[in-house]
Design a protein around this motif. Structure first.
Motif, mmCIF file in Angstrom:
data_model
loop_
_atom_site.group_PDB
_atom_site.id
_atom_site.type_symbol
_atom_site.label_atom_id
_atom_site.label_comp_id
_atom_site.label_asym_id
_atom_site.label_seq_id
_atom_site.Cartn_x
_atom_site.Cartn_y
_atom_site.Cartn_z
ATOM 1 N N CYS A 1 47.846 -18.225 26.944
ATOM 2 C CA CYS A 1 47.959 -18.002 28.414
ATOM 3 C C CYS A 1 49.099 -18.988 29.068
ATOM 4 O O CYS A 1 49.212 -20.129 28.451
ATOM 5 C CB CYS A 1 46.525 -18.574 28.997
ATOM 6 S SG CYS A 1 46.567 -18.608 30.740
ATOM 7 N N CYS B 1 47.201 -22.266 31.080
ATOM 8 C CA CYS B 1 46.460 -23.037 30.368
ATOM 9 C C CYS B 1 46.379 -23.132 28.719
ATOM 10 O O CYS B 1 45.910 -24.026 28.161
ATOM 11 C CB CYS B 1 44.947 -22.971 30.808
ATOM 12 S SG CYS B 1 44.107 -21.233 30.105
ATOM 13 N N CYS C 1 45.012 -15.855 30.622
ATOM 14 C CA CYS C 1 43.329 -15.815 30.413
ATOM 15 C C CYS C 1 42.565 -15.521 31.615
ATOM 16 O O CYS C 1 43.144 -15.264 32.726
ATOM 17 C CB CYS C 1 42.713 -17.091 29.766
ATOM 18 S SG CYS C 1 42.819 -18.090 31.100
HETATM 19 ZN ZN ZN Z 1 44.590 -19.718 31.071
#
Ligand code: ZN
Ligand code: ZN
Length: 244
Positions: free
Chosen positions: A19, A22, A35
């Motif tokens: 992602c 994150c 995500c």
């Molecule tokens: Zn994420």
């Protein structure tokens, strides 16, 4: 084909896509860059907007109310619309695309843009898509024009041809980040030229760029196109900077 797929799969095992927000590993990864939790943070342009430049009004003015910027500055495009608010996650994704030269991130963003329903853009009204061009020097440095990748996705989805030969960037400009509207305006003045005017005379055109910041770049492009005989220019960008 089989080999390239196998290599792609090996690549995904060794370097599974993460992602962009994150760094969580993405399963399944196809066509994803965020995500679920990060996707939920991303904000689209919604609510009451200026009918010309598409800025979002903090309150709800009367329908048809035009923003101060558009009242003060002549706009040569009829409307500008964007998909995302230019906030951290989208900014990072666009930077990965442009400066990290991550074309697959660009293609994911482009396909989202192509599938996005811009409420007041009637695609059959338009006969040509023109990406904001890069100067040849910048194109060589980056290897691709990010706006062309966005334009190609729109072309495929809406079956409107892209023409990148009409508009040329003849002036090399340094990065405009951090400069104000007037600095940007004088920087971009006479940066573009139109070739093959007969290809665009009387047509409605969609002009594509990655980010709408102050609008001076797309407005300068629109000005050149309108002066060359284009009937109407509408601007579509992936993201838009909004005043705080
Ligand atoms: Zn994420
Ligand atoms: Zn406006």
């Amino acid at each position: 084909m089989i080999f390239s797929k196998a290599f792609k799969d090996i690549g995904e095992v060794m370097f599974p896509p993460q992602c962009l927000g994150c760094a969580e590993i993405l399963y399944p990864s196809a066509g994803q860059i965020f995500c679920q939790a990060c996707s939920n943070e991303i904000r689209l342009i919604t609510g009451r907007i200026c009918p010309v430049c598409g800025t979002v009004f903090p309150d709800s003015p009367a329908p048809g109310h035009v923003c101060g910027d558009c009242l003060e500055n002549k706009t040569y495009f009829s409307r500008a619309r964007a998909v995302f608010r230019y906030e951290t996650l989208i900014l990072n994704a666009i930077h990965q695309f442009k400066y990290g030269r991550n074309i697959s991130v660009g293609e994911t963003l482009a396909s989202f843009m192509a599938g996005f329903s811009f409420s007041d853009i009637d695609f059959p009204d338009y006969s040509l898509i023109i990406p904001v061009p890069l100067h040849i020097k910048r194109l060589r440095e980056r290897g691709f024009n990010q706006s062309l990748i966005l334009a190609r996705a729109l072309e495929k989805k809406h079956r409107i041809p892209v023409d990148f030969s009409v508009l040329k960037r003849k002036k090399f400009t340094t990065t405009q980040a951090g400069s104000n509207r007037n600095e940007r305006k004088s920087n971009i003045k006479n940066a573009f030229e139109v070739r093959n005017c007969k290809n665009i005379a009387g047509k409605n055109i969609i002009l594509v760029d990655d980010v709408y910041t102050t609008g001076v770049t797309v407005n300068e492009c629109a000005k050149m196109l309108v002066m060359a005989g284009v009937q109407k220019v509408s601007v579509l960008t992936l993201a838009r900077v909004l005043p705080n």
